[in-house]
Scaffold this motif. Structure first.
Motif, mmCIF file in Angstrom:
data_model
loop_
_atom_site.group_PDB
_atom_site.id
_atom_site.type_symbol
_atom_site.label_atom_id
_atom_site.label_comp_id
_atom_site.label_asym_id
_atom_site.label_seq_id
_atom_site.Cartn_x
_atom_site.Cartn_y
_atom_site.Cartn_z
ATOM 1 N N ALA A 15 32.586 11.125 -23.868
ATOM 2 C CA ALA A 15 32.792 10.113 -24.739
ATOM 3 C C ALA A 15 32.164 8.466 -24.214
ATOM 4 O O ALA A 15 32.375 8.471 -22.967
ATOM 5 C CB ALA A 15 34.434 9.820 -24.765
ATOM 6 N N ARG A 33 30.864 11.535 -31.389
ATOM 7 C CA ARG A 33 31.601 10.669 -32.578
ATOM 8 C C ARG A 33 32.061 11.554 -33.544
ATOM 9 O O ARG A 33 33.323 11.367 -34.083
ATOM 10 C CB ARG A 33 30.745 9.710 -33.069
ATOM 11 C CG ARG A 33 31.092 8.766 -34.061
ATOM 12 C CD ARG A 33 30.164 7.804 -34.661
ATOM 13 N NE ARG A 33 30.621 7.188 -35.843
ATOM 14 C CZ ARG A 33 29.957 6.201 -36.544
ATOM 15 N NH1 ARG A 33 28.917 6.084 -36.253
ATOM 16 N NH2 ARG A 33 30.602 5.633 -37.520
ATOM 17 N N CYS A 74 27.987 6.552 -29.660
ATOM 18 C CA CYS A 74 28.773 7.722 -28.963
ATOM 19 C C CYS A 74 28.245 9.008 -29.324
ATOM 20 O O CYS A 74 28.268 9.151 -30.384
ATOM 21 C CB CYS A 74 30.122 7.547 -28.939
ATOM 22 S SG CYS A 74 31.229 8.904 -28.055
ATOM 23 N N CYS A 78 35.030 13.477 -32.237
ATOM 24 C CA CYS A 78 36.277 12.692 -32.028
ATOM 25 C C CYS A 78 36.862 12.395 -33.451
ATOM 26 O O CYS A 78 38.078 12.304 -33.496
ATOM 27 C CB CYS A 78 35.808 11.473 -31.492
ATOM 28 S SG CYS A 78 36.850 10.012 -31.223
ATOM 29 N N CYS A 105 33.444 5.727 -24.841
ATOM 30 C CA CYS A 105 34.602 4.876 -24.342
ATOM 31 C C CYS A 105 35.360 5.069 -23.092
ATOM 32 O O CYS A 105 36.234 4.378 -22.588
ATOM 33 C CB CYS A 105 35.428 4.854 -25.559
ATOM 34 S SG CYS A 105 36.261 6.449 -25.927
ATOM 35 N N CYS A 125 31.563 3.242 -30.683
ATOM 36 C CA CYS A 125 31.650 4.351 -31.029
ATOM 37 C C CYS A 125 30.321 4.654 -31.832
ATOM 38 O O CYS A 125 29.831 5.833 -31.834
ATOM 39 C CB CYS A 125 32.727 4.542 -32.395
ATOM 40 S SG CYS A 125 34.485 4.472 -31.662
ATOM 41 N N GLY A 158 36.393 7.901 -33.565
ATOM 42 C CA GLY A 158 34.949 8.312 -34.379
ATOM 43 C C GLY A 158 34.608 7.327 -35.148
ATOM 44 O O GLY A 158 33.748 7.501 -36.012
HETATM 45 S S1 SF4 Z 1 33.780 8.001 -31.046
HETATM 46 FE FE1 SF4 Z 1 35.657 8.514 -30.039
HETATM 47 S S2 SF4 Z 1 35.163 9.396 -27.928
HETATM 48 FE FE2 SF4 Z 1 33.203 8.160 -28.899
HETATM 49 S S3 SF4 Z 1 33.524 6.187 -28.365
HETATM 50 FE FE3 SF4 Z 1 34.434 6.238 -30.195
HETATM 51 S S4 SF4 Z 1 36.649 6.401 -29.993
HETATM 52 FE FE4 SF4 Z 1 35.440 7.210 -27.938
#
Ligand code: SF4
Length: 77
Positions: A9, A41, A38, A44, A11, A35, A59
């Protein structure tokens, strides 16, 4: 079930508060920017949709946006 996607992730280590905006006018834009880059994504987002996460940005989608997605899925099922 182990959620291995969480290990990747984008984040991780980022201030979690930006993913849970308290202001109704704040749709979590700062979190959505994280996100966007990411690699997990989609996983998530699916997790949030399946487990009916009611708060926060997951996501790249806010709670309101996820509700819209679920409605759309129900209609197309
Ligand atoms: S998609 Fe999900 S795992 Fe990725 S940064 Fe966003 S909240 Fe975090």
């Amino acid at each position: 079930m182990k959620q291995t996607w969480r290990q990747h992730a984008a984040c991780r280590g980022i201030e979690p508060d930006i993913f849970y905006p308290l202001d109704e006018d704040d749709d979590g834009e700062e979190a959505k920017q994280v996100c966007l880059a990411c690699p997990v994504r989609q996983a998530c987002l699916e997790h949030a949709l399946i487990s009916r996460e009611t708060e926060g940005v997951w996501g790249g989608a806010s709670e309101r946006e996820r509700r819209r997605m679920l409605r759309h899925r129900r209609r197309s099922a």
